[in-house]
Design a protein around this motif. Structure first.
Motif, mmCIF file in Angstrom:
data_model
loop_
_atom_site.group_PDB
_atom_site.id
_atom_site.type_symbol
_atom_site.label_atom_id
_atom_site.label_comp_id
_atom_site.label_asym_id
_atom_site.label_seq_id
_atom_site.Cartn_x
_atom_site.Cartn_y
_atom_site.Cartn_z
ATOM 1 N N VAL A 94 0.854 -1.188 0.000
ATOM 2 C CA VAL A 94 0.000 0.000 0.000
ATOM 3 C C VAL A 94 0.886 1.232 0.000
ATOM 4 O O VAL A 94 1.762 1.369 0.861
ATOM 5 C CB VAL A 94 -0.931 0.043 1.238
ATOM 6 C CG1 VAL A 94 -1.797 1.291 1.221
ATOM 7 C CG2 VAL A 94 -1.782 -1.218 1.319
ATOM 8 N N THR A 95 0.654 2.104 -0.975
ATOM 9 C CA THR A 95 1.392 3.361 -1.052
ATOM 10 C C THR A 95 0.527 4.401 -1.743
ATOM 11 O O THR A 95 -0.242 4.070 -2.640
ATOM 12 C CB THR A 95 2.730 3.192 -1.805
ATOM 13 O OG1 THR A 95 3.386 4.458 -1.866
ATOM 14 C CG2 THR A 95 2.540 2.644 -3.191
ATOM 15 N N ASP A 96 0.639 5.656 -1.293
ATOM 16 C CA ASP A 96 -0.111 6.714 -1.961
ATOM 17 C C ASP A 96 0.802 7.555 -2.861
ATOM 18 O O ASP A 96 0.392 8.549 -3.415
ATOM 19 C CB ASP A 96 -0.852 7.598 -0.956
ATOM 20 C CG ASP A 96 0.075 8.368 -0.039
ATOM 21 O OD1 ASP A 96 1.302 8.180 -0.127
ATOM 22 O OD2 ASP A 96 -0.435 9.151 0.774
ATOM 23 N N SER A 97 2.034 7.099 -3.030
ATOM 24 C CA SER A 97 3.002 7.780 -3.887
ATOM 25 C C SER A 97 2.989 7.132 -5.276
ATOM 26 O O SER A 97 3.142 5.912 -5.396
ATOM 27 C CB SER A 97 4.395 7.648 -3.267
ATOM 28 O OG SER A 97 5.394 7.807 -4.239
ATOM 29 N N LEU A 98 2.793 7.955 -6.305
ATOM 30 C CA LEU A 98 2.805 7.421 -7.674
ATOM 31 C C LEU A 98 4.141 6.772 -7.998
ATOM 32 O O LEU A 98 4.191 5.722 -8.638
ATOM 33 C CB LEU A 98 2.508 8.530 -8.678
ATOM 34 C CG LEU A 98 1.079 9.059 -8.680
ATOM 35 C CD1 LEU A 98 0.949 10.225 -9.641
ATOM 36 C CD2 LEU A 98 0.108 7.953 -9.043
ATOM 37 N N HIS A 101 4.350 3.461 -6.083
ATOM 38 C CA HIS A 101 3.364 2.546 -6.675
ATOM 39 C C HIS A 101 3.953 1.922 -7.950
ATOM 40 O O HIS A 101 3.945 0.695 -8.106
ATOM 41 C CB HIS A 101 2.072 3.325 -6.982
ATOM 42 C CG HIS A 101 0.917 2.476 -7.335
ATOM 43 N ND1 HIS A 101 -0.017 2.082 -6.411
ATOM 44 C CD2 HIS A 101 0.530 1.921 -8.505
ATOM 45 C CE1 HIS A 101 -0.932 1.332 -6.998
ATOM 46 N NE2 HIS A 101 -0.617 1.227 -8.263
ATOM 47 N N SER A 104 6.990 -0.347 -7.168
ATOM 48 C CA SER A 104 6.583 -1.629 -6.575
ATOM 49 C C SER A 104 6.066 -2.578 -7.653
ATOM 50 O O SER A 104 6.418 -3.759 -7.675
ATOM 51 C CB SER A 104 5.502 -1.405 -5.510
ATOM 52 O OG SER A 104 6.016 -0.647 -4.446
ATOM 53 N N LYS A 105 5.240 -2.068 -8.550
ATOM 54 C CA LYS A 105 4.718 -2.914 -9.640
ATOM 55 C C LYS A 105 5.863 -3.413 -10.528
ATOM 56 O O LYS A 105 5.900 -4.586 -10.902
ATOM 57 C CB LYS A 105 3.694 -2.143 -10.464
ATOM 58 C CG LYS A 105 2.353 -2.053 -9.808
ATOM 59 C CD LYS A 105 1.324 -1.496 -10.758
ATOM 60 C CE LYS A 105 -0.043 -1.765 -10.206
ATOM 61 N NZ LYS A 105 -1.094 -1.510 -11.152
ATOM 62 N N VAL A 119 -0.365 -4.283 -5.697
ATOM 63 C CA VAL A 119 -0.090 -2.949 -5.169
ATOM 64 C C VAL A 119 -1.411 -2.185 -5.100
ATOM 65 O O VAL A 119 -2.206 -2.208 -6.045
ATOM 66 C CB VAL A 119 0.929 -2.196 -6.055
ATOM 67 C CG1 VAL A 119 1.243 -0.831 -5.479
ATOM 68 C CG2 VAL A 119 2.212 -3.022 -6.206
ATOM 69 N N ASP A 121 -3.669 1.473 -3.476
ATOM 70 C CA ASP A 121 -3.651 2.857 -2.993
ATOM 71 C C ASP A 121 -4.263 2.960 -1.602
ATOM 72 O O ASP A 121 -3.947 3.886 -0.863
ATOM 73 C CB ASP A 121 -4.447 3.769 -3.933
ATOM 74 C CG ASP A 121 -3.861 3.823 -5.330
ATOM 75 O OD1 ASP A 121 -2.624 3.879 -5.456
ATOM 76 O OD2 ASP A 121 -4.643 3.801 -6.304
#
Length: 140
Positions: A94-98, A101, A104-105, A119, A121
């Motif tokens: 979980v991340t709110d950073s583009l 994100h 990670s993908k 991944v 949001d």
């Protein structure tokens, strides 16, 4: 003979790992965490300790806002040993950073894992997905 309580939480220099519910461990990265190979190994060791006491588990990994991607850490498969140990059933990030994100993908596309990865949001969506993974695998 003394009986010791099963650990429910372990804090490392990078994160606090907490046994949330049967089959799910939350790995919440600290706001001031500085990624390093040694720190990631400590997190994995803490996760393995919790899994040793509570059984195979899904991992909910939560990154704080503003956490920076360390490009040099993207080159190593940090979960490689899990191929033999098999303690992780699924991993939700979980991340709110583009930036985080996308990183990670890309990391999980490049380093295919023996367990499901996704991944997100939002924490609630990630947790719901992990619970569904447990149900699908007959582990709930």
């Amino acid at each position: 003979m003394k009986h010791f309580a099963k650990p429910r939480a372990i804090t490392t220099p990078l994160a606090k790992l907490t046994f949330l519910e049967p089959g799910i461990i939350e790995q919440r990265y600290l706001d001031n965490a500085q990624f390093s190979p040694e720190g990631l190994l400590q997190n994995l060791a803490a996760m393995e300790t919790l899994c040793d006491h509570h059984g195979k588990c899904c991992l909910l990994s939560i990154f704080p806002a503003g956490m920076q991607v360390k490009a040099d850490l993207m080159n190593n498969d940090h979960y490689r040993d899990q191929r033999n140990k098999g303690q992780i059933r699924a991993l939700a990030v979980v991340t709110d950073s583009l930036e985080m994100h996308a990183a990670s993908k890309l990391y999980f596309m490049y380093h295919q894992q023996p367990f499901e990865t996704r991944v997100f949001d939002e924490e609630v969506d990630a947790l719901r997905w992990l619970q569904s993974q447990l149900e699908e695998k007959g582990a709930a």
